[in-house]
Design a protein around this motif. Structure first.
Motif, PDB file in Angstrom:
ATOM      1  N   LEU A  13       0.835  -1.204   0.000  1.00 20.32           N
ATOM      2  CA  LEU A  13       0.000   0.000   0.000  1.00 20.32           C
ATOM      3  C   LEU A  13       0.874   1.260   0.000  1.00 20.32           C
ATOM      4  N   LYS A  48      -6.610   3.237  -0.576  1.00 19.29           N
ATOM      5  CA  LYS A  48      -6.571   4.100   0.610  1.00 19.29           C
ATOM      6  C   LYS A  48      -6.173   3.309   1.839  1.00 19.29           C
ATOM      7  N   GLU A  49      -5.607   4.009   2.833  1.00 20.18           N
ATOM      8  CA  GLU A  49      -5.368   3.356   4.113  1.00 20.18           C
ATOM      9  C   GLU A  49      -6.462   3.751   5.087  1.00 20.18           C
ATOM     10  N   GLY A  50      -7.365   2.795   5.358  1.00 22.25           N
ATOM     11  CA  GLY A  50      -8.415   3.053   6.337  1.00 22.25           C
ATOM     12  C   GLY A  50      -7.980   2.590   7.713  1.00 22.25           C
ATOM     13  N   CYS A  51      -7.256   1.468   7.759  1.00 24.28           N
ATOM     14  CA  CYS A  51      -6.926   0.895   9.070  1.00 24.28           C
ATOM     15  C   CYS A  51      -5.477   0.431   9.138  1.00 24.28           C
ATOM     16  N   GLY A 102      -5.870  -4.740   7.847  1.00 23.99           N
ATOM     17  CA  GLY A 102      -6.647  -5.777   7.166  1.00 23.99           C
ATOM     18  C   GLY A 102      -8.138  -5.760   7.421  1.00 23.99           C
ATOM     19  N   CYS A 138     -10.522  -3.105   6.880  1.00 23.02           N
ATOM     20  CA  CYS A 138     -11.493  -2.225   6.228  1.00 23.02           C
ATOM     21  C   CYS A 138     -11.618  -2.395   4.711  1.00 23.02           C
ATOM     22  N   GLY A 139     -10.606  -2.936   4.058  1.00 28.15           N
ATOM     23  CA  GLY A 139     -10.695  -3.188   2.620  1.00 28.15           C
ATOM     24  C   GLY A 139     -10.474  -1.982   1.727  1.00 28.15           C
ATOM     25  N   ALA A 140     -10.208  -0.810   2.304  1.00 25.68           N
ATOM     26  CA  ALA A 140     -10.029   0.393   1.473  1.00 25.68           C
ATOM     27  C   ALA A 140      -8.774   0.291   0.600  1.00 25.68           C
ATOM     28  N   CYS A 161      -2.377  -3.434   2.458  1.00 26.52           N
ATOM     29  CA  CYS A 161      -1.699  -3.093   3.726  1.00 26.52           C
ATOM     30  C   CYS A 161      -1.158  -4.336   4.409  1.00 26.52           C
TER      31      CYS A 161
HETATM   32  S1  FES Z   1      -6.105  -0.257   5.094  1.00 30.23           S
HETATM   33 FE1  FES Z   1      -7.806  -1.243   5.986  1.00 30.23          FE
HETATM   34  S2  FES Z   1      -7.638  -3.215   5.108  1.00 30.23           S
HETATM   35 FE2  FES Z   1      -5.861  -2.266   4.405  1.00 30.23          FE
END
Ligand code: FES
Ligand SMILES: Cc1cc2nc3c(=O)[nH]c(=O)nc-3n(C[C@H](O)[C@H](O)[C@H](O)COP(=O)(O)OP(=O)(O)OC[C@H]3O[C@@H](n4cnc5c(N)ncnc54)[C@H](O)[C@@H]3O)c2cc1C
Ligand code: FES
Lengths: 286, 160
Positions: free
Chosen positions: B26, B39-42, B45, B47-49, B62
């Motif tokens: 990522l 995108k980086e949501g979390c 692993g 959030c899937g963004a 990520c």
């Molecule tokens: S940033 Fe949330 S799953 Fe990769």
């Protein structure tokens, strides 16, 4: 941190045994999360995925051998495997989301040592055997013999699992796995059960294995629960006795996701429901 | 710390980059290759963004190291639309107003396209389970699910 791709299993054993703090990486869905959350990286990350044969699923002596770096998604797409060991496959397929399935391995799930790891009760019930490559060469050990405690296994320094053998399934037998989670997807088991049953020609349970997850420091095989099912067609009395034996085997944690009382009760429910599924899959009539 | 040299394919183009051993795919995509669709949501692993395809599999970028993609094929959301046409999944997400802030959308596009390539006629339940690892704070999911089912119908050549 260094990142090194192991060329073969001997190479991996040498790298893992060489310095302190070397760690294998398979799918990385535990390793990378732990690195991120702890802020600590191993000295060397040894990538196992390019070891020849480690991503293969092969038939062997009537059973099936699953390479240590086969992903959950790949297991779910293998019809021979699904037909022979549906419970093991359904356990592995419960691990995480589609994205996690694309990377996560069954062996990583086992080696991570979580008491709630979904594949482990199913592997115990199936009497799976891990093939280990270590400093002194190769050895085969039942998965049962590898469990130690939360975040730990009995693998020694330099040891790695190269594959797991699911033995030949007996005639008229089948397995099943169920877990309870507060949501419908993407959660960690509060209690779970893997059951493997073999029926005789009359449709009566002739052999049984019952394993529980998330209710003790490691997944546990419950012999009394299995004994309660043997010689029956899962009548009400047998099911009740099985559930009670499961409850007795529980020694769970107490947390916001499940109290001790709740986890204990649910473990018995999961086991008896999984037993009914395995029974019907094996051709039994309820 | 010595950097690792990686040769890979991204959206069909041969790409080379240098990265730190612990750097995620990522971060490589966003910070070294200027592909900021993922995108980086979390970062863990959940959030899937950050969804991308790696050798034909849907993954969370990520949870992949840049170093791990040596010799692989990576496909990101940037490779999905052509110069003048959106993919049916993208078009239907717009038509159904299935995004608000849009942070989750690139991941949803990549994940939904992967589903429809594997299963041209998924049930609503199948779509919901497949996308369970793509979190959305805004839409309540329903419009996303409708849009994906509608895109599936369009791709099969039937109107929903
Ligand atoms: S940033 Fe949330 S799953 Fe990769
Ligand atoms: C969003 C998300 C959801 C998840 N949901 C679940 C879930 O529902 N149920 C569940 O049980 N788990 C879940 N997990 C945890 C994780 O995905 C699983 O444990 C997975 O099976 C780990 O496999 P891996 O290949 O990614 O392991 P890795 O992260 O590569 O490795 C895990 C551990 O095992 C060691 N290891 C790996 N391979 C070997 C080997 N061959 N020999 C020796 N040691 C080895 C590693 O050093 C590490 O300590 C989830 C994780 C995420 C990020
Ligand atoms: S549109 Fe905002 S997170 Fe989905």
């Amino acid at each position: 941190m260094r990142y090194i791709v192991a060329k073969n299993s001997r190479d991996a054993v040498a790298l893992l045994g060489a310095g302190d703090g070397a760690q294998p990486i398979a799918g990385g869905t535990d390793v990378l999360v732990q690195m991120k959350l702890s802020g600590v990286a191993p000295s060397v990350l040894v990538d196992l995925k390019k070891i020849p044969g480690i991503r293969d699923i092969v038939l062997e002596d009537g059973g099936i051998r699953i390479g240590a770096c086969v992903s959950g998604a790949e297991m779910g797409e293998n019809d021979a495997l699904k037909n022979m060991w549906p419970g093991v496959v359904e356990a592995v397929e419960l691990i995480g989301s589609t994205q996690v399935q694309g990377r996560a391995t069954m062996v990583g799930n086992l080696c991570n040592g979580s008491p709630a790891a979904d594949s482990v009760p199913a592997l115990l019930a199936a009497e799976a055997i891990a093939r280990i490559e270590g400093q002194d060469g190769q050895r085969d050990i039942p998965v049962f013999g590898l469990l130690e405690g939360p975040g730990r296994t009995k693998l020694g320094k330099g040891d790695l699992i190269t594959s797991v053998l699911l033995p030949k399934a007996a005639k008229n037998s089948a397995d099943a796995y169920l877990r309870f989670i507060p949501r419908t997807e993407m959660d960690i088991a509060v209690a779970s059960a893997g059951v493997n049953l073999q029926l005789d020609e009359a449709g009566v349970v002739a052999a049984a294995k019952v394993a529980l997850g998330a209710v003790a420091p490691t997944a546990v095989l419950v012999e009394d629960a299995a004994a309660a099912l043997i010689g029956t067609r899962l009548d009400e009395a047998a099911v009740k006795q099985c559930a009670e034996a499961c409850e007795k085997a529980c020694n769970p944690i107490d947390d916001k996701r499940g109290t001790i009382e709740f986890r204990t009760k649910v473990a018995g429910v999961m086991a008896t429901r999984a037993a009914k599924i395995a029974f019907q899959r094996a051709g039994g009539l309820l | 710390m010595s950097k690792i040299h990686v040769s890979t394919y991204v959206n069909g183009d041969a790409v080379e980059f240098l990265c730190e051993p612990g750097e995620t795919l990522l971060d490589v995509l966003r910070d070294r290759l200027n592909l900021t669709g993922a995108k980086e949501g979390c970062g863990t692993g959940d959030c899937g963004a950050c969804s991308v395809m790696l050798d034909g599999r849907l993954v969370a970028s990520c949870l992949v190291l840049g170093a791990e993609v040596e010799g692989s094929a990576v496909e990101t959301v940037e490779g999905i639309a052509t110069d003048d046409a959106l993919h049916p999944v993208q078009k239907k997400l717009l038509e159904h107003a299935a995004l608000q802030c849009g942070i989750c959308t690139p991941g949803i596009v990549v994940a939904a396209k992967a589903l429809l390539e594997k299963n041209a006629d998924p049930s609503e339940e199948e779509v919901r389970y497949w996308l369970a690892g793509n979190l959305c704070r805004c839409t309540g999911y329903d419009k996303i699910i409708r849009a994906v089912l509608d895109a599936a119908a369009e791709m099969r050549g039937v109107s929903a």
